[in-house]
Design a protein around this motif. Structure first.
Motif, short mmCIF file in Angstrom:
data_model
loop_
_atom_site.label_atom_id
_atom_site.label_comp_id
_atom_site.label_asym_id
_atom_site.label_seq_id
_atom_site.Cartn_x
_atom_site.Cartn_y
_atom_site.Cartn_z
N GLU A 272 0.83 -1.21 0.00
CA GLU A 272 0.00 0.00 0.00
C GLU A 272 0.87 1.25 0.00
N GLU A 273 1.97 1.25 0.74
CA GLU A 273 2.87 2.41 0.75
C GLU A 273 3.53 2.62 -0.61
N GLU A 274 3.88 1.52 -1.29
CA GLU A 274 4.44 1.65 -2.63
C GLU A 274 3.42 2.26 -3.59
N ILE A 275 2.16 1.85 -3.47
CA ILE A 275 1.12 2.41 -4.33
C ILE A 275 0.95 3.90 -4.07
N LEU A 276 1.01 4.30 -2.81
CA LEU A 276 0.89 5.73 -2.48
C LEU A 276 2.02 6.54 -3.08
N LEU A 277 3.22 5.98 -3.10
CA LEU A 277 4.35 6.68 -3.72
C LEU A 277 4.13 6.87 -5.22
N HIS A 278 3.59 5.86 -5.88
CA HIS A 278 3.30 5.99 -7.31
C HIS A 278 2.13 6.94 -7.56
N LEU A 279 1.18 6.98 -6.66
CA LEU A 279 0.10 7.96 -6.79
C LEU A 279 0.63 9.38 -6.66
N GLU A 280 1.63 9.56 -5.80
CA GLU A 280 2.25 10.87 -5.67
C GLU A 280 2.98 11.26 -6.95
#
Length: 561
Positions: A272-280
């Motif tokens: 989930e944290e990796e996905i948030l980084l890509h969303l950023e």
């Protein structure tokens, strides 16, 4: 008389200095990059040549353009225009002593080198392009595209890019035929490829090339008009963060293109944290695109191909998010030889509906299942006229021994017998992996769902429900518990989700209770003696356990004893 020439000379000198001012701002590193690109283009025009062998020619070529250009934008346009002209008009020198066969072979090799990859791509995606064209644009356009693709296939066969499945090699081409073939290839292949690309890769490669062409071909007047229109729109919306659009563009583009650093040895990062980084990164790329529209003089930007850069970042981030959120069918597959059931989640307790068994041991029809999904409580009510049963009369009552054949059957279902408090008989516990458990009480006939708690911080006492309690109510409440609950893909403290989960579990428990009572009502209706009643009640209990396992764990297999 001498003042006029002096003033004219001064004006001429100021104009010259103004024209030369842009050259002083162009770094040598930037010019070296352009020289290397020119050398690659020149080397591609001559078989056997390398970029290093064309480096001196590229330097002279670049210096000539740089010295005659009036601005950086004019410099870029002249480079692009001259290189395209060279590529189009260049013809390798042919020795007059060469034979006709040598000339033919050389020209065929040159055309294959120039158009072979394009024709190969078109042939690999021709069927898909025709099918998608028919779906999106109709059969008429699909037929036209198919005709162009048929011509491209003939050219690919002629150049040896692909082989014909049945025809043998045709006679050699004459020089006139080669001229016509080269004319067709130069004028039509790129257009056919563009149409194929538009239907087969619309959001990736086609969009990338279109953005690159748009940024190259868009003139200063169009850029200025776009910027002014965008700025007026921002002012109307009250967006003040784009007042300095160029600074916002550069900072956002830097964030979007910055690689995500891998976690250190002492740091862990969830999916989930990796996905948030890509969303950023996606947010930064979209902000850069918006800021780009508001930049008036885009030719002054230090980076080229801003649109395609943002598009590349967006495609990579979206692809990562899709891959990360797509469930792997083999992710939870057991490597042992014993077949395992699929993963059970807490929400399965109320999203999967137990079907009422019919008299013949079958389950209800698809229509009854659809009705149960709309109103599971009403659909669970018995429709026959059998006597309503709300408690066990003989089976597992106080002071009654367990039938000899029932215990092995319960073990095959992985059901556990638990002695209730206050000497009120025994109940059965059925666990469904680490998601939830089902408590089955026989006096009265009740079912209660419980969410499985992975981390226990306190101990709780199991109480036996009474007939006055809510039928099959589910409960996960504990005022001193700090455990977490995972439901609908979200993991949160129990205090935040317990009221929602408890209500859902109560509904599922009520429906399961009615199914249990229906099993007992159906199978014990004709039993008279205590022995017959105990056998019938044991069969009803096993029927309910089978239904529960089949509903929540479809791949369940009874254990071998």
């Amino acid at each position: 008389m001498s003042t006029a020439p002096a003033s004219a000379a001064g004006a001429g000198g100021s104009d010259a200095s103004a024209q030369d001012s842009w050259r002083s701002k162009v770094s040598q590193e930037y010019r070296n990059t352009e020289v290397r690109e020119i050398s690659k283009v020149l080397a591609s025009l001559e078989p056997g040549a390398t970029p290093q062998s064309k480096l001196m020619l590229a330097i002279k070529f670049e210096e000539q353009i740089f010295g005659s250009s009036k601005s950086l934008e004019d410099y870029r346009k002249r480079l692009t225009k001259r290189l395209k002209k060279v590529q189009k008009s260049y013809k390798p020198t042919v020795d007059t002593t060469q034979t006709l066969e040598q000339q033919r072979t050389q020209r065929m090799a040159e055309m294959k080198r120039k158009h072979g990859d394009t024709l190969k791509f078109v042939m690999e995606h021709d069927a898909q392009a025709v099918r998608l064209c028919e779906e999106k644009s109709g059969s008429v356009r699909a037929k036209h595209l198919q005709q162009h693709l048929a011509n491209a296939r003939q050219w690919a066969i002629a150049l040896g890019v692909i082989t014909h499945p049945t025809k043998k090699a045709s006679r050699p081409f004459t020089l006139d035929e080669l001229d016509r073939l080269q004319t067709h290839l130069d004028s039509r292949v790129d257009n056919i490829r563009s149409h194929v690309l538009k239907y087969t890769h619309p959001d990736t490669q086609f969009m990338q090339e279109q953005l690159e062409a748009l940024e190259t071909e868009m003139g200063p007047e169009a850029n200025l008009l776009l910027a002014k229109t965008t700025i007026r729109r921002f002012q109307k919306l009250g967006w003040t963060e784009f007042d300095d659009a160029k600074s916002v563009l550069l900072s956002s583009l830097e964030k979007a293109q910055a690689p995500i650093p891998p976690p250190s040895r002492l740091q862990t990062r969830t999916k989930e944290e990796e996905i948030l980084l890509h969303l950023e990164k996606l947010r930064a790329a979209s902000q850069a695109l918006v800021a780009y529209m508001a930049v008036e003089h885009k030719e002054s930007l230090p980076q080229r191909n801003v649109l395609s850069r943002c598009h590349t970042v967006a495609i990579q981030s979206i692809q990562y998010i899709l891959d990360a959120t797509t469930k792997d069918p083999n992710e939870h597959k057991d490597k042992s030889s014993k077949p395992q059931e699929s993963m059970v989640t807490l929400e399965d307790a109320w999203t999967k509906i137990m079907e009422l068994p019919l008299s013949g041991g079958e389950t209800s029809s698809d229509a009854a299942t659809a009705a149960a999904s709309v109103d599971p409580i009403a659909a669970a009510l018995p429709t026959n006229k059998t006597r309503r049963v709300i408690k066990s009369r003989v089976l597992l009552t106080s002071g009654r021994k367990l039938p000899m054949n029932l215990l092995p059957a319960l073990k095959r279902k992985s059901a556990k017998l638990v002695q209730s408090l206050a000497g009120q008989g025994t109940h059965i516990v059925l666990n469904f992996e680490d998601a939830f458990s089902m408590n089955i009480y026989l006096k009265p006939l009740l079912v209660r769902f419980h969410a499985t708690e992975p981390h226990h911080t306190t101990t709780s006492t199991t109480t036996t429900p009474t007939s006055s309690s809510t039928a099959g109510g589910g409960n996960i409440h504990n005022s001193h518990d700090t455990t977490t609950v995972k439901v609908w893909g979200v993991t949160a403290p129990k205090s935040q989700l317990e009221h929602v989960v408890a209500r859902r579990l109560r509904h599922a428990s009520a429906h399961a209770t009615r199914v249990l009572r229906h099993c007992f009502s159906t199978l014990t209706a004709k039993a008279k003696s205590d022995f017959d009643i105990e056998i019938a009640e044991g069969g009803a209990l096993l029927q309910f356990l089978t239904l529960a396992r089949a509903t929540y764990m479809p791949k369940w297999q009874d254990a071998d004893m």
